[in-house]
Design an enzyme around this catalytic site. Structure first.
Site, mmCIF file in Angstrom:
data_model
loop_
_atom_site.group_PDB
_atom_site.id
_atom_site.type_symbol
_atom_site.label_atom_id
_atom_site.label_comp_id
_atom_site.label_asym_id
_atom_site.label_seq_id
_atom_site.Cartn_x
_atom_site.Cartn_y
_atom_site.Cartn_z
ATOM 1 N N ASN A 78 0.836 -1.197 0.000
ATOM 2 C CA ASN A 78 0.000 0.000 0.000
ATOM 3 C C ASN A 78 0.880 1.260 0.000
ATOM 4 O O ASN A 78 2.043 1.209 -0.373
ATOM 5 C CB ASN A 78 -1.008 -0.011 1.146
ATOM 6 N N ARG A 79 0.339 2.386 0.426
ATOM 7 C CA ARG A 79 0.988 3.675 0.214
ATOM 8 C C ARG A 79 1.685 4.207 1.468
ATOM 9 O O ARG A 79 1.214 4.018 2.577
ATOM 10 C CB ARG A 79 -0.044 4.707 -0.261
ATOM 11 N N HIS A 104 3.363 0.192 -2.781
ATOM 12 C CA HIS A 104 3.748 -1.218 -2.880
ATOM 13 C C HIS A 104 5.263 -1.416 -3.015
ATOM 14 O O HIS A 104 5.730 -2.267 -3.777
ATOM 15 C CB HIS A 104 3.026 -1.888 -4.039
ATOM 16 N N HIS A 174 -1.388 -9.698 -3.892
ATOM 17 C CA HIS A 174 -2.281 -8.808 -4.638
ATOM 18 C C HIS A 174 -3.097 -9.569 -5.694
ATOM 19 O O HIS A 174 -3.317 -9.050 -6.805
ATOM 20 C CB HIS A 174 -1.472 -7.685 -5.298
ATOM 21 N N ASP A 231 -11.787 1.004 -2.903
ATOM 22 C CA ASP A 231 -10.332 0.981 -2.810
ATOM 23 C C ASP A 231 -9.992 1.525 -1.432
ATOM 24 O O ASP A 231 -9.442 2.615 -1.291
ATOM 25 C CB ASP A 231 -9.693 1.804 -3.922
ATOM 26 N N GLN A 269 -7.452 -4.371 2.584
ATOM 27 C CA GLN A 269 -7.781 -3.434 1.518
ATOM 28 C C GLN A 269 -8.696 -4.126 0.513
ATOM 29 O O GLN A 269 -8.333 -5.157 -0.059
ATOM 30 C CB GLN A 269 -6.515 -2.951 0.808
ATOM 31 N N GLU A 291 -6.579 -7.498 0.048
ATOM 32 C CA GLU A 291 -5.184 -7.412 0.467
ATOM 33 C C GLU A 291 -5.092 -7.316 1.995
ATOM 34 O O GLU A 291 -5.326 -6.255 2.571
ATOM 35 C CB GLU A 291 -4.520 -6.203 -0.184
#
Length: 331
Positions: A78-79, A104, A174, A231, A269, A291
């Site tokens: 993720n971010r 990622h 993923h 998302d 996620q 995720e």
């Protein structure tokens, strides 16, 4: 269980594919990016089909890296906002690959690396050493992921990592699940044991607050059709656990297939693939990514569960994907 040459990267590195079979499930895993290329399970009528989105050859994965089809993502899934974080008073700048943010693991994350592979029990163990400074992350990280099939046919992915310097770690798979199977019709219904989510800003970075899902389309606790518009990181009611606890169920009424997800992680996620573009052989919403993870931007959010890993500690995480079928109403 067997392995075979799947293809060769432009630099000459060979990529192998491992095939695992047990309990009515067949799974194919690539040494490139730890990709789950396919998962074949029967529908309610006993017809076996692949239920994850992927490509028949290596060229498809090289041509379309952005959606992370089936990949093992890290060093941080993720971010991370602003492509950086501070740890023990020191700032670490990461490789931005999602506007101003790191996504990622950066431009050359774990999903684009060739992993070493060895057989273990009813599966395969992938491993690699991520050197200090790779994509800006500190510490030499020794990491492994074991893909094994349980007697029931459930797929278990277990991750471990150790470091020689303080760092951050967040690993996930993923895969995009399409329980309809090839040529299947209808949508998916998702149950998720999460009463809250982490709202995000325009760049999809968490604001640091938590929002209750009650009364919104994000309330998946009793099940809801999911096709597009998701998302989001959901805060699992169970929190982080030492053993995998079931938190989600994805169901395709058309095929009768049921996917259950059990995990040790505190978050999940849900991404409905809305951003698939015309270059792909898959339509937006054709698959659902589930995720399991720690929360996005946790290195910059002390109020979130910790993602630091220090020398002498062992990072461990496990997620189990179970498969079954359900009869159609009236049958």
């Amino acid at each position: 269980m067997h392995s075979e040459l799947f293809g060769t990267l432009p630099d000459g590195s060979p990529v192998h594919r491992w095939t695992l079979e047990r309990g009515g499930t067949r799974v194919r895993v690539l040494t490139y990016g730890g990709v789950v290329q396919s998962v074949e399970v029967p529908d309610r009528d006993g017809r076996t089909g692949n239920v994850v989105l992927g490509f028949p050859g290596l060229a498809g994965y090289l041509a379309h890296p952005g959606p992370y089809f089936g990949a093992l993502v890290g060093r941080y899934a993720n971010r991370i906002g602003g492509s950086g974080f501070t740890l023990d008073g020191r700032r670490y700048d990461l490789a931005p690959n999602d506007g101003p943010n790191s996504l990622h693991g950066g431009g050359l994350g774990f999903d684009k690396r060739v992993w070493d592979a060895e057989p273990v029990g009813h599966g395969v163990r992938l491993s690699r050493v991520s050197p200090d400074g790779e994509e800006g992350f500190p510490g030499r990280l020794t990491v492994s992921a074991e893909y094994t099939l349980e007697e029931s046919g459930a797929l278990r992915i277990a991750y471990e990592a150790v470091t020689d310097a303080p760092t951050v770690v967040n690993l996930t798979n993923h895969a995009y699940w399409n329980l309809r199977g090839p040529g299947g019709t209808g949508g998916h219904e998702l149950h998720l044991a999460a009463s809250r989510l982490t709202p995000v800003d325009a760049d999809l970075i968490p604001t640091g607050s938590f929002e209750d899902v009650e009364g919104t389309r994000f309330d998946l606790r009793e099940g809801r059709a999911v096709a597009s518009g998701y998302d989001h990181n959901f805060v699992l009611d169970k929190g982080p656990t030492d053993s995998a606890v079931e938190v989600a169920e994805l169901y395709a009424p058309g095929s009768g297939r049921v996917l259950t997800v059990a995990t040790t992680e505190p978050g999940l996620q849900v991404y409905t693939a809305d951003h698939f573009d015309a270059s792909l052989p898959f339509a937006p919403g054709e698959g659902v990514a589930l995720e399991t993870q720690h929360f996005p931007d946790s290195p910059n959010r002390p109020e979130f569960p910790r993602t630091e890993l220090r020398p002498g500690e062992v990072f461990r995480s496990a997620t189990v994907y179970g498969f079954s079928t359900r009869r159609a109403p009236g049958r």
